[in-house]
Design an enzyme around this catalytic site. Structure first.
Site, PDB file in Angstrom:
ATOM      1  N   ALA A   6     -16.763 -14.463  15.496  1.00  0.00           N
ATOM      2  CA  ALA A   6     -15.750 -14.971  14.556  1.00  0.00           C
ATOM      3  C   ALA A   6     -16.056 -14.616  13.101  1.00  0.00           C
ATOM      4  CB  ALA A   6     -15.620 -16.481  14.711  1.00  0.00           C
ATOM      5  N   ARG A  30     -23.401 -15.669  15.481  1.00  0.00           N
ATOM      6  CA  ARG A  30     -24.828 -15.669  15.816  1.00  0.00           C
ATOM      7  C   ARG A  30     -25.572 -16.744  15.053  1.00  0.00           C
ATOM      8  NH1 ARG A  30     -26.857  -9.495  16.176  1.00  0.00           N
ATOM      9  NH2 ARG A  30     -25.103  -9.086  14.801  1.00  0.00           N
ATOM     10  N   ALA A  79     -16.615  -9.748  19.628  1.00  0.00           N
ATOM     11  CA  ALA A  79     -17.984  -9.418  19.193  1.00  0.00           C
ATOM     12  C   ALA A  79     -18.486  -8.145  19.856  1.00  0.00           C
ATOM     13  CB  ALA A  79     -18.930 -10.566  19.517  1.00  0.00           C
ATOM     14  N   TYR A 156     -21.296   5.058  19.561  1.00  0.00           N
ATOM     15  CA  TYR A 156     -20.423   3.883  19.364  1.00  0.00           C
ATOM     16  C   TYR A 156     -19.235   3.969  20.320  1.00  0.00           C
ATOM     17  CZ  TYR A 156     -16.727   0.933  17.562  1.00  0.00           C
ATOM     18  OH  TYR A 156     -15.682   0.024  17.486  1.00  0.00           O
ATOM     19  N   LYS A 160     -18.071   1.429  23.506  1.00  0.00           N
ATOM     20  CA  LYS A 160     -16.767   0.775  23.683  1.00  0.00           C
ATOM     21  C   LYS A 160     -16.157   1.085  25.047  1.00  0.00           C
ATOM     22  CE  LYS A 160     -15.120  -1.624  21.120  1.00  0.00           C
ATOM     23  NZ  LYS A 160     -15.391  -3.089  21.038  1.00  0.00           N
ATOM     24  N   PRO A 189      -7.556  -0.740  19.098  1.00  0.00           N
ATOM     25  CA  PRO A 189      -7.144  -0.269  17.773  1.00  0.00           C
ATOM     26  C   PRO A 189      -7.806   1.050  17.387  1.00  0.00           C
ATOM     27  CG  PRO A 189      -8.212  -2.449  17.673  1.00  0.00           C
ATOM     28  CD  PRO A 189      -8.502  -1.864  19.010  1.00  0.00           C
TER      29      PRO A 189
END
Ligand code: NAP
Length: 348
Positions: A6, A30, A79, A156, A160, A189
């Site tokens: 969040a 966290r 997250a 990265y 994903k 996105p």
């Protein structure tokens, strides 16, 4: 509604929209004692009809998601580490937290009787790895899966696609009766831009835009084709995906097919007199030769497969099924850049 991560850039707008709609938000971070991560959320909750409850949870702590999920009917799992450099071990920095974290969160979902729907913040990185993956197609669609990234090339992106595949696997493996199962909707996105709720967020989106104005890219930018979407539309899509009963499957969220030179041209019109916004497009041969020396993410393989290649995505599912209306590229980029100016991130 539970929202993981969040404290993040995208999650800030999701939490804001949920609180304004009157929901009770179980927000995991966290470190709930870190003012920089949570103060902006607490401020939002003070003036909104909804209720905010903060919980401590870490992607690599398998048991930390049970308590925040108690009583929730929706889970939004945002997250995941979004960093492109500054690490030595891509598996430990990116892939393990993304994949193991998804597994830990969704195993907790399997233990939660009240949960009806999971909205996963995936990425177009799960749809494609390099622009050349478009091959003969006119545009990427939700039917495409990134099969060209690995822990060594575009790690990265690999984190994903591996995390999204894990999510669908766990979703598909649910037993029990239909009433006790949760459905999965993913939001994918492209590069997210637009002002953050927390101007100090650490998302890579801020670093990418900062480089257009801090002099890093003054000599020029490579012609890398990408998609761009406003953070407010990404948040809105999460809420539609959660609450529209007919929402299903994957949704590419991408407002504009663009490239770095066009983004620079947009920013130059408003900010070019005061800030060193790049004016030139770098020749591919120069980027191939020197890129890897100045930027770790510009490997020669990346340059070969992404520089001077067009990028297009089909966003029709997001418009037709989620009702998303994309604002202009100018509005998103200008407001985002202005926020960086206002928060003192550039020397004049
Ligand atoms: P962000 O601001 O860096 O948010 C990432 C969030 O993940 C942070 O809240 C961070 O929490 C949390 N996180 C990272 N490692 C964690 C761990 N081990 N345990 C618990 N939480 C952890 O980046 P963002 O741009 O909002 O990204 C949010 C999501 O959108 C990510 O899944 C990202 O892959 C996806 N996405 C982003 C873009 C984009 O252009 N921004 C585009 C497509 C998809 P801390 O505050 O504790 O570090």
């Amino acid at each position: 509604v539970m929202v993981t991560g969040a404290s993040g850039y995208i999650a800030g707008w999701i939490v804001k929209d949920l609180l304004e709609a009157g929901h009770t938000v179980h927000a995991t971070v966290r470190n709930p004692d870190k003012a920089k991560s949570v103060d902006h959320l607490k401020r939002l909750a003070e003036s909104a009809p909804g209720t905010l409850k903060l919980f401590k949870a870490d992607l690599l702590d398998a048991d930390s998601f049970d308590a925040p999920m108690q009583g929730c009917d929706i889970l939004m799992h945002t997250a995941s580490p979004f960093v492109l450099d500054g690490f030595t071990d891509a598996h430990e920095a990116l892939v393990r937290p993304a994949v193991e974290g998804t597994r830990n969160v969704l195993n907790a979902a399997n233990r939660c009787d009240t949960l009806k729907r999971v909205v996963l913040t995936s990425s177009v990185a799960s749809v494609y790895g390099d622009a050349t993956d478009m091959k003969g197609k006119s545009a990427f669609t939700e039917a495409d899966w990134n099969s060209t990234s690995s822990v060594n090339h575009n790690p990265y992106q690999y984190s994903k696609v591996a995390a999204e595949r894990e999510a669908w696997k766990i979703h598909d493996a649910q037993g029990g009766d239909a009433a006790s199962r949760w459905d999965l909707v993913t939001i994918n996105p492209s590069l997210v831009v637009g002002p953050g709720i927390n101007p100090n967020a650490t998302s890579e989106s801020f670093d990418i835009l900062r480089q257009f104005g801090d002099g890093t890219a003054k000599p020029g930018v490579p012609d890398v084709g990408i998609g761009v979407v406003d953070v407010r539309e990404v948040a809105e899509a999460h809420l539609r995906a959660a609450y529209l009963p007919e929402a299903n499957g994957r949704y590419i969220l991408s407002g504009h097919d663009t490239d770095f030179p066009e983004m620079a041209a947009v920013l130059r019109r408003r900010f070019g007199k005061k800030y060193p916004i790049p004016k030139r497009t770098l020749p591919k041969a120069a980027v191939w030769l020197f890129g890897p020396l100045v930027n770790k993410t510009l490997s020669r393989k990346f340059v070969s497969r992404n520089v001077n290649h067009p990028w297009r995505a089909d966003n029709s599912r997001s418009r037709e099924q989620l009702g998303i209306q994309y604002r202009s590229l100018e509005e998103s980029l200008n407001e985002f850049f202005q926020q960086l100016v206002d928060s003192g991130q550039f020397k004049k």
